[in-house]
Design an enzyme around this catalytic site. Structure first.
Site, PDB file in Angstrom:
ATOM      1  N   GLU A   1      35.464 -10.562 -35.249  1.00 30.09           N
ATOM      2  CA  GLU A   1      34.146 -10.078 -34.824  1.00 30.09           C
ATOM      3  C   GLU A   1      33.486  -9.200 -35.886  1.00 30.09           C
ATOM      4  O   GLU A   1      32.554  -8.446 -35.585  1.00 30.09           O
ATOM      5  CB  GLU A   1      34.272  -9.325 -33.499  1.00 30.09           C
ATOM      6  CG  GLU A   1      34.762 -10.210 -32.362  1.00 30.09           C
ATOM      7  CD  GLU A   1      34.806  -9.467 -31.047  1.00 30.09           C
ATOM      8  OE1 GLU A   1      33.733  -9.237 -30.464  1.00 30.09           O
ATOM      9  OE2 GLU A   1      35.917  -9.111 -30.607  1.00 30.09           O
TER      10      GLU A   1
ATOM     11  N   SER B   1      33.532 -11.537 -28.018  1.00 30.36           N
ATOM     12  CA  SER B   1      32.390 -12.363 -28.447  1.00 30.36           C
ATOM     13  C   SER B   1      32.577 -13.836 -28.100  1.00 30.36           C
ATOM     14  O   SER B   1      32.012 -14.719 -28.743  1.00 30.36           O
ATOM     15  CB  SER B   1      32.136 -12.212 -29.958  1.00 30.36           C
ATOM     16  OG  SER B   1      31.747 -10.899 -30.258  1.00 30.36           O
TER      17      SER B   1
ATOM     18  N   TYR C   1      25.039 -16.183 -29.698  1.00 30.84           N
ATOM     19  CA  TYR C   1      24.489 -15.733 -30.967  1.00 30.84           C
ATOM     20  C   TYR C   1      23.592 -16.763 -31.647  1.00 30.84           C
ATOM     21  O   TYR C   1      23.253 -16.611 -32.817  1.00 30.84           O
ATOM     22  CB  TYR C   1      25.632 -15.324 -31.905  1.00 30.84           C
ATOM     23  CG  TYR C   1      26.443 -14.181 -31.310  1.00 30.84           C
ATOM     24  CD1 TYR C   1      25.930 -12.895 -31.262  1.00 30.84           C
ATOM     25  CD2 TYR C   1      27.708 -14.415 -30.774  1.00 30.84           C
ATOM     26  CE1 TYR C   1      26.648 -11.862 -30.702  1.00 30.84           C
ATOM     27  CE2 TYR C   1      28.440 -13.389 -30.205  1.00 30.84           C
ATOM     28  CZ  TYR C   1      27.912 -12.110 -30.177  1.00 30.84           C
ATOM     29  OH  TYR C   1      28.622 -11.093 -29.605  1.00 30.84           O
TER      30      TYR C   1
ATOM     31  N   ARG D   1      29.752  -2.586 -20.670  1.00 28.07           N
ATOM     32  CA  ARG D   1      29.111  -3.712 -19.987  1.00 28.07           C
ATOM     33  C   ARG D   1      30.170  -4.528 -19.258  1.00 28.07           C
ATOM     34  O   ARG D   1      31.216  -4.851 -19.826  1.00 28.07           O
ATOM     35  CB  ARG D   1      28.398  -4.617 -21.001  1.00 28.07           C
ATOM     36  CG  ARG D   1      27.434  -5.615 -20.363  1.00 28.07           C
ATOM     37  CD  ARG D   1      26.940  -6.656 -21.355  1.00 28.07           C
ATOM     38  NE  ARG D   1      27.924  -7.717 -21.544  1.00 28.07           N
ATOM     39  CZ  ARG D   1      28.428  -8.059 -22.724  1.00 28.07           C
ATOM     40  NH1 ARG D   1      28.055  -7.421 -23.831  1.00 28.07           N
ATOM     41  NH2 ARG D   1      29.316  -9.033 -22.812  1.00 28.07           N
TER      42      ARG D   1
ATOM     43  N   ASP E   1      30.796  -8.097 -17.040  1.00 26.10           N
ATOM     44  CA  ASP E   1      30.231  -9.424 -16.796  1.00 26.10           C
ATOM     45  C   ASP E   1      30.870 -10.031 -15.558  1.00 26.10           C
ATOM     46  O   ASP E   1      32.100  -9.979 -15.383  1.00 26.10           O
ATOM     47  CB  ASP E   1      30.476 -10.332 -18.005  1.00 26.10           C
ATOM     48  CG  ASP E   1      29.840  -9.776 -19.277  1.00 26.10           C
ATOM     49  OD1 ASP E   1      28.914  -8.954 -19.168  1.00 26.10           O
ATOM     50  OD2 ASP E   1      30.279 -10.180 -20.374  1.00 26.10           O
TER      51      ASP E   1
ATOM     52  N   GLU F   1      34.818 -10.112 -17.413  1.00 24.74           N
ATOM     53  CA  GLU F   1      35.413  -9.233 -18.413  1.00 24.74           C
ATOM     54  C   GLU F   1      34.625  -7.941 -18.513  1.00 24.74           C
ATOM     55  O   GLU F   1      33.518  -7.829 -17.975  1.00 24.74           O
ATOM     56  CB  GLU F   1      35.491  -9.908 -19.780  1.00 24.74           C
ATOM     57  CG  GLU F   1      34.131 -10.219 -20.392  1.00 24.74           C
ATOM     58  CD  GLU F   1      34.252 -10.831 -21.777  1.00 24.74           C
ATOM     59  OE1 GLU F   1      35.363 -11.235 -22.156  1.00 24.74           O
ATOM     60  OE2 GLU F   1      33.225 -10.894 -22.478  1.00 24.74           O
TER      61      GLU F   1
ATOM     62  N   ASN G   1      33.379  -5.006 -21.489  1.00 22.82           N
ATOM     63  CA  ASN G   1      33.233  -4.662 -22.901  1.00 22.82           C
ATOM     64  C   ASN G   1      33.045  -3.155 -23.007  1.00 22.82           C
ATOM     65  O   ASN G   1      31.999  -2.627 -22.631  1.00 22.82           O
ATOM     66  CB  ASN G   1      32.022  -5.380 -23.498  1.00 22.82           C
ATOM     67  CG  ASN G   1      32.225  -6.876 -23.585  1.00 22.82           C
ATOM     68  OD1 ASN G   1      32.722  -7.383 -24.578  1.00 22.82           O
ATOM     69  ND2 ASN G   1      31.852  -7.585 -22.535  1.00 22.82           N
TER      70      ASN G   1
ATOM     71  N   GLY H   1      27.803  -5.077 -27.617  1.00 21.04           N
ATOM     72  CA  GLY H   1      26.891  -5.263 -28.738  1.00 21.04           C
ATOM     73  C   GLY H   1      25.812  -4.197 -28.731  1.00 21.04           C
ATOM     74  O   GLY H   1      25.290  -3.835 -27.676  1.00 21.04           O
TER      75      GLY H   1
END
Length: 306
Positions: free
Chosen positions: A11, A146, A216, A254, A256, A268, A270, A274
């Site tokens: 990453e 990612s 991305y 964050r 999800d 998951e 984070n 980002g």
């Protein structure tokens, strides 16, 4: 203030983009020292001159606060937080334990289930182990982020290849049932006084899985704010805060989720999401009235000793 990006993992490039955005966003009001960890593990200054680990620690200790923007292993997984702890420097974001646990998708599942947040049925496959294909499954490395190394397997003939792809990034692999449902992101901001603020919820619309290319490519189909009922919104926010607190996260994180016919299912967490202006968590808070530069300034203020 030091902003650290890069990292010795897959990453690296994503982290560089986040770190550059954070440094640019903070510079109007702060003296920013930009540090990069190369793919080879070498620490470098803004001119890309090698510092060595001892030199990097001296730079960190000369700063009032560190803003780590590393994604993935050897960074987001609590290792950089541990270095800051040992160096005695305040830092933005989750601590050592929270970073390590949140980075491990299998352990996160165990924690989430323990506090009543459902996750997809799954199996942890260790090095050299094999499991039978049981229907449509998602195969992912236990610790990569990612969406790298993640495969949706609908055909049993593709299962072994998916395992090999995931094992290129981690010798522990998670095989989960393919969850059918809408996908949502919830950003949580924890403050030192114990308050938890969530941003407007985002829905990600895609066919199959939201993989690295979809994230991305520059053209993800997102709905912000998500069109959901008050009951669905409350369920998503409640689950996100519960998992955030159970993991011991700090600052911005964050979570999800899938929203299925049977309710909310965690995908998951984070702990270092980002951090460009166009990344999900900052965008969600911007939609709620907290702009990117103000969010960064708040995170730094909260990290400093009171």
């Amino acid at each position: 203030m030091a902003v650290v990006g890069g990292g010795r993992n897959c990453e690296h490039d994503v982290s560089l983009a986040s770190a550059a955005a954070v440094a640019d966003g903070l510079e109007p009001g702060h003296d920013v020292v930009r540090l990069t960890i190369g793919r080879d593990g070498e620490w470098r200054d803004e001119e890309l001159r090698p510092l060595g680990l001892a030199g990097a620690v001296r730079v960190l200790q000369s700063c009032d606060v560190v803003f780590p923007v590393l994604h993935g292993t050897l960074g987001e997984d609590g290792t950089l937080a541990a270095l800051c702890e040992l160096a005695g420097v305040p830092y933005v974001g989750s601590g050592t334990a929270a970073g390590a646990v949140a980075m491990d998708k299998w352990t996160t599942k165990l924690v989430a289930e323990a506090v009543g947040v459902r996750t997809a049925r799954g199996t942890l496959v260790g090095p050299g182990e094999q499991v039978p294909w049981t229907g449509p499954v998602v195969v992912k490395p236990a610790t990569a982020g990612s969406s790298l190394g993640v495969s949706l397997v609908r055909d049993p003939g593709e299962f072994d290849a998916a395992l090999r792809t995931a094992r290129e990034l981690d010798d522990r692999v998670l095989v989960e049932e393919f969850v059918v449902g809408r996908e949502f992101c919830v950003a949580v901001l924890g403050r030192p006084d114990g308050t938890r603020t969530t941003a407007p919820v985002e829905e990600v619309v895609h066919d199959g899985i939201f993989d690295h290319e979809a994230k991305y490519s520059g053209h993800p189909d997102v709905r912000l704010p998500a069109e959901i009922s008050d009951v669905e919104h409350a369920a998503l926010v409640d689950a996100a805060v519960r998992v955030y607190d159970a993991l011991g996260c700090r600052g911005l994180a964050r979570a999800d989720f899938f929203l299925t016919a049977d309710g909310v299912v965690l995908n998951e967490v984070n702990s270092t999401p980002g951090m460009t202006e166009h990344s999900a968590a900052p965008l969600m808070f911007s939609a709620g009235g907290l702009g990117f530069e103000d969010l960064l300034a708040l995170l730094v203020t909260d990290a400093l000793p009171s």
